[in-house]
Design an enzyme around this catalytic site. Structure first.
Site, PDB file in Angstrom:
ATOM      1  N   SER A   1     -34.122 -20.306   9.255  1.00  0.00           N
ATOM      2  CA  SER A   1     -33.052 -20.903   8.454  1.00  0.00           C
ATOM      3  C   SER A   1     -33.508 -21.024   6.999  1.00  0.00           C
ATOM      4  O   SER A   1     -33.863 -20.025   6.378  1.00  0.00           O
ATOM      5  CB  SER A   1     -32.643 -22.262   9.045  1.00  0.00           C
ATOM      6  OG  SER A   1     -31.402 -22.677   8.521  1.00  0.00           O
TER       7      SER A   1
ATOM      8  N   GLU B   1     -28.973 -13.134   9.611  1.00  0.00           N
ATOM      9  CA  GLU B   1     -28.330 -14.085  10.521  1.00  0.00           C
ATOM     10  C   GLU B   1     -27.843 -15.254   9.679  1.00  0.00           C
ATOM     11  O   GLU B   1     -28.292 -15.448   8.549  1.00  0.00           O
ATOM     12  CB  GLU B   1     -29.305 -14.552  11.617  1.00  0.00           C
ATOM     13  CG  GLU B   1     -30.539 -15.291  11.130  1.00  0.00           C
ATOM     14  CD  GLU B   1     -30.324 -16.789  10.890  1.00  0.00           C
ATOM     15  OE1 GLU B   1     -29.411 -17.376  11.514  1.00  0.00           O
ATOM     16  OE2 GLU B   1     -31.074 -17.367  10.077  1.00  0.00           O
TER      17      GLU B   1
ATOM     18  N   HIS C   1     -29.522 -19.123  14.718  1.00  0.00           N
ATOM     19  CA  HIS C   1     -29.106 -20.460  15.123  1.00  0.00           C
ATOM     20  C   HIS C   1     -28.396 -20.382  16.480  1.00  0.00           C
ATOM     21  O   HIS C   1     -27.188 -20.621  16.596  1.00  0.00           O
ATOM     22  CB  HIS C   1     -28.175 -21.066  14.079  1.00  0.00           C
ATOM     23  CG  HIS C   1     -28.809 -21.283  12.744  1.00  0.00           C
ATOM     24  ND1 HIS C   1     -29.102 -20.244  11.877  1.00  0.00           N
ATOM     25  CD2 HIS C   1     -29.217 -22.413  12.123  1.00  0.00           C
ATOM     26  CE1 HIS C   1     -29.653 -20.744  10.772  1.00  0.00           C
ATOM     27  NE2 HIS C   1     -29.734 -22.039  10.896  1.00  0.00           N
TER      28      HIS C   1
END
Length: 306
Positions: free
Chosen positions: A109, A207, A277
């Site tokens: 992330s 992503e 995620h």
């Protein structure tokens, strides 16, 4: 390319929060998992600090990061969580400390900015994998996600096949190159900075989470105009959780956006990987050579530790 040393039972893992404040209850709930792996835990001094949307001041988060890399007793570092904030400290990091003390560094992330900076400044192979408070401490933490930590102890090749998830081919082909990237929002945020991502001859992983299709469109458009998509050897499309229209009644779908930017590239592009995620979360080494094949619908990695 610098491979960190593998872990052994009894080793100490450092825990840092270089971005947003982690959920402390979930962080505490994650620690028995590390103990089950046979690891000891050293908590960063500032992990529980809160400075608005940051886990302490820039100076505090930098101090924890530097101390964990410099400590010879700490054999690997796992991030408590992501959120926001790593881009604020990237230009203040002493990269000589990392270069002189290469070790396992694990997260995803917002941690994408650090993965990119570490690899480009030091050549260190790092790991895009589930974090303690964000994932491990939750009740739905998947068995496969747990097993992915074993790559830190046993340097074997990793193989992603359709046994894990259905994969869709956007563009045919095969390509080999170091895997770079991660969270699309953070990849885009490196453009125009001293840490601008280098995709030449590399497999680019993308992503994200909670980004509407038009937002994904804008980020891919910037990467395309910067030449980052065309320069890549191949593109690995990970999980885009909740990438659905929310504020707009009329919208393109995520697949339409991805096809618009990726379909015409003359490189292999495969989507559907459970990387990001999501649960399970297939943890992968970044900076290590990998092979993407549309023919066999596989992604194969060399070991990320020595």
């Amino acid at each position: 390319m610098v491979l960190p040393k593998r872990l052994h039972k009894g080793d100490t893992i450092g825990v840092v929060a270089p971005a947003s404040p982690p959920n402390i209850e979930q962080l505490d709930r994650s620690l028995p998992f590390l103990e089950e792996l046979g690891l000891k835990v050293k908590m960063g001094k500032h992990v529980r600090k809160v400075d608005g949307y940051l886990a302490g001041t820039n100076e505090a988060r930098l101090e924890d990061l530097h101390e964990m890399f410099a400590d010879p007793d700490v054999k690997g570092i796992i991030c408590a969580g992501g959120g926001y904030g790593t881009g604020r400290i990237a230009d203040q990091i002493d990269y000589n400390v990392i270069k002189n003390n290469p070790k396992i560094f694990w997260g995803y992330s917002d941690i994408t900015f650090l993965h990119t900076a570490f690899f480009q400044r030091t050549g260190l192979v790092t790991f895009h994998g589930p974090m303690l408070a964000s994932d491990v401490g939750k009740e739905n933490f998947h068995e496969l996600s747990k097993k992915m930590f074993q790559q830190l102890f046993d340097p074997k090749e990793l193989h992603y096949t359709e046994d894990i998830s259905p994969l869709s081919v956007v563009n045919e082909g095969e390509a080999v190159g170091p895997l770079v990237g991660g969270n699309l929002t953070l990849i885009r945020s490196t453009i125009g900075t001293p840490f601008e991502i280098d995709t030449v001859g590399k497999l680019l992983l993308i992503e994200d989470i909670d980004e509407e299709p038009y937002c994904v469109d804008g980020m891919l458009n910037q990467l395309a105009m910067a030449g980052k998509l065309e320069d890549a050897a191949g593109i690995v499309v990970g999980d885009f959780k909740n990438a659905v229209p929310k504020r707009r009644k009329s919208s393109q779908t995520l697949d339409e956006v991805l096809n618009y930017y990726l379909k015409e590239l003359k490189i292999p592009v495969v989507k559907g990987f459970k990387i990001g995620h999501c649960q399970p979360h297939f943890a992968v080494p970044l900076g290590i050579p990998a092979k993407l094949s549309s023919r066999s619908k596989t992604l194969t990695f060399f070991p990320g530790v020595q």
